[in-house]
Design a protein around this motif. Structure first.
Motif, short mmCIF file in Angstrom:
data_model
loop_
_atom_site.label_atom_id
_atom_site.label_comp_id
_atom_site.label_asym_id
_atom_site.label_seq_id
_atom_site.Cartn_x
_atom_site.Cartn_y
_atom_site.Cartn_z
N PRO A 1 -5.08 -10.98 4.72
CA PRO A 1 -6.50 -11.22 4.97
C PRO A 1 -7.27 -9.90 5.05
O PRO A 1 -6.69 -8.83 5.15
CB PRO A 1 -6.49 -11.92 6.32
N GLY A 2 -8.58 -10.01 5.02
CA GLY A 2 -9.41 -8.83 5.19
C GLY A 2 -9.87 -8.25 3.87
O GLY A 2 -9.62 -8.78 2.80
N LYS A 3 -10.56 -7.15 3.98
CA LYS A 3 -11.12 -6.46 2.81
C LYS A 3 -10.33 -5.19 2.55
O LYS A 3 -10.10 -4.39 3.46
CB LYS A 3 -12.58 -6.13 3.06
N MET A 4 -9.94 -4.99 1.31
CA MET A 4 -9.20 -3.80 0.93
C MET A 4 -10.17 -2.62 0.80
O MET A 4 -11.26 -2.76 0.24
CB MET A 4 -8.49 -4.04 -0.40
N THR A 5 -9.78 -1.47 1.32
CA THR A 5 -10.59 -0.26 1.23
C THR A 5 -9.73 0.89 0.72
O THR A 5 -8.50 0.84 0.78
CB THR A 5 -11.19 0.13 2.59
N LEU A 6 -10.40 1.91 0.23
CA LEU A 6 -9.68 3.10 -0.25
C LEU A 6 -9.13 3.90 0.93
O LEU A 6 -9.82 4.07 1.94
CB LEU A 6 -10.61 3.99 -1.06
N PRO A 7 -7.90 4.40 0.82
CA PRO A 7 -7.38 5.27 1.87
C PRO A 7 -8.06 6.63 1.79
O PRO A 7 -8.58 7.01 0.73
CB PRO A 7 -5.89 5.37 1.54
N PRO A 8 -8.03 7.39 2.88
CA PRO A 8 -8.60 8.74 2.82
C PRO A 8 -7.76 9.63 1.90
O PRO A 8 -6.56 9.39 1.70
CB PRO A 8 -8.53 9.23 4.27
N ASN A 9 -8.37 10.65 1.34
CA ASN A 9 -7.66 11.57 0.44
C ASN A 9 -6.45 12.21 1.11
O ASN A 9 -5.47 12.53 0.46
CB ASN A 9 -8.59 12.65 -0.10
N GLU A 10 -6.51 12.39 2.42
CA GLU A 10 -5.39 13.00 3.14
C GLU A 10 -4.11 12.17 2.99
O GLU A 10 -3.00 12.70 3.07
CB GLU A 10 -5.71 13.16 4.63
N ALA A 11 -4.25 10.88 2.79
CA ALA A 11 -3.08 10.02 2.64
C ALA A 11 -2.27 10.38 1.40
O ALA A 11 -1.07 10.13 1.35
CB ALA A 11 -3.51 8.55 2.57
N GLU B 1 -1.93 -13.73 -6.22
CA GLU B 1 -1.19 -14.52 -5.24
C GLU B 1 -0.67 -13.64 -4.11
O GLU B 1 -0.80 -13.97 -2.93
CB GLU B 1 -0.02 -15.25 -5.90
N GLU B 2 -0.07 -12.51 -4.47
CA GLU B 2 0.46 -11.59 -3.46
C GLU B 2 -0.65 -11.04 -2.57
O GLU B 2 -0.50 -10.95 -1.35
CB GLU B 2 1.23 -10.44 -4.12
N LEU B 3 -1.77 -10.66 -3.17
CA LEU B 3 -2.90 -10.14 -2.39
C LEU B 3 -3.46 -11.20 -1.45
O LEU B 3 -3.98 -10.88 -0.39
CB LEU B 3 -4.00 -9.61 -3.31
N GLY B 4 -3.36 -12.47 -1.85
CA GLY B 4 -3.86 -13.57 -1.03
C GLY B 4 -3.13 -13.72 0.30
O GLY B 4 -3.65 -14.35 1.22
N TYR B 5 -1.95 -13.13 0.42
CA TYR B 5 -1.20 -13.20 1.67
C TYR B 5 -1.76 -12.27 2.75
O TYR B 5 -1.35 -12.33 3.90
CB TYR B 5 0.28 -12.88 1.44
#
Length: 85
Positions: A50-60, A44-48
């Protein structure tokens, strides 16, 4: 106190958790104890968002002061740590 070893362990867990989220493996997050809320609540929370989730860069994961906040949560003994990326 948040030590370097605690930071490294937290990053390891954070990377695994984010990978599971990106792979849409919410059931595994809940069953492995990563979450105190249900699979339905997470979805439900993720539904708020939009878009596609991607992995952050390792630097993050490396720039603690700029990218990740880790703080002690005092309401749940023994000390429980949470973070934001």
């Amino acid at each position: 106190m948040i030590t370097d070893s605690l930071k490294k362990e937290t990053v390891k867990k954070l990377k695994a958790l984010i990978h599971q989220l990106v792979e849409d493996n919410i059931e595994n997050i809940v069953s492995s104890g990563f979450s105190e809320i249900t699979e339905a609540e997470i979805r439900e929370e993720l539904g708020y968002y939009p878009g596609k989730m991607t992995l952050p860069p390792n630097e993050a994961y490396q720039n603690w002061e700029d990218e990740i906040d880790i703080y002690e949560v005092k309401y749940q003994p023994p000390p429980n740590y949470e973070g934001n990326l």
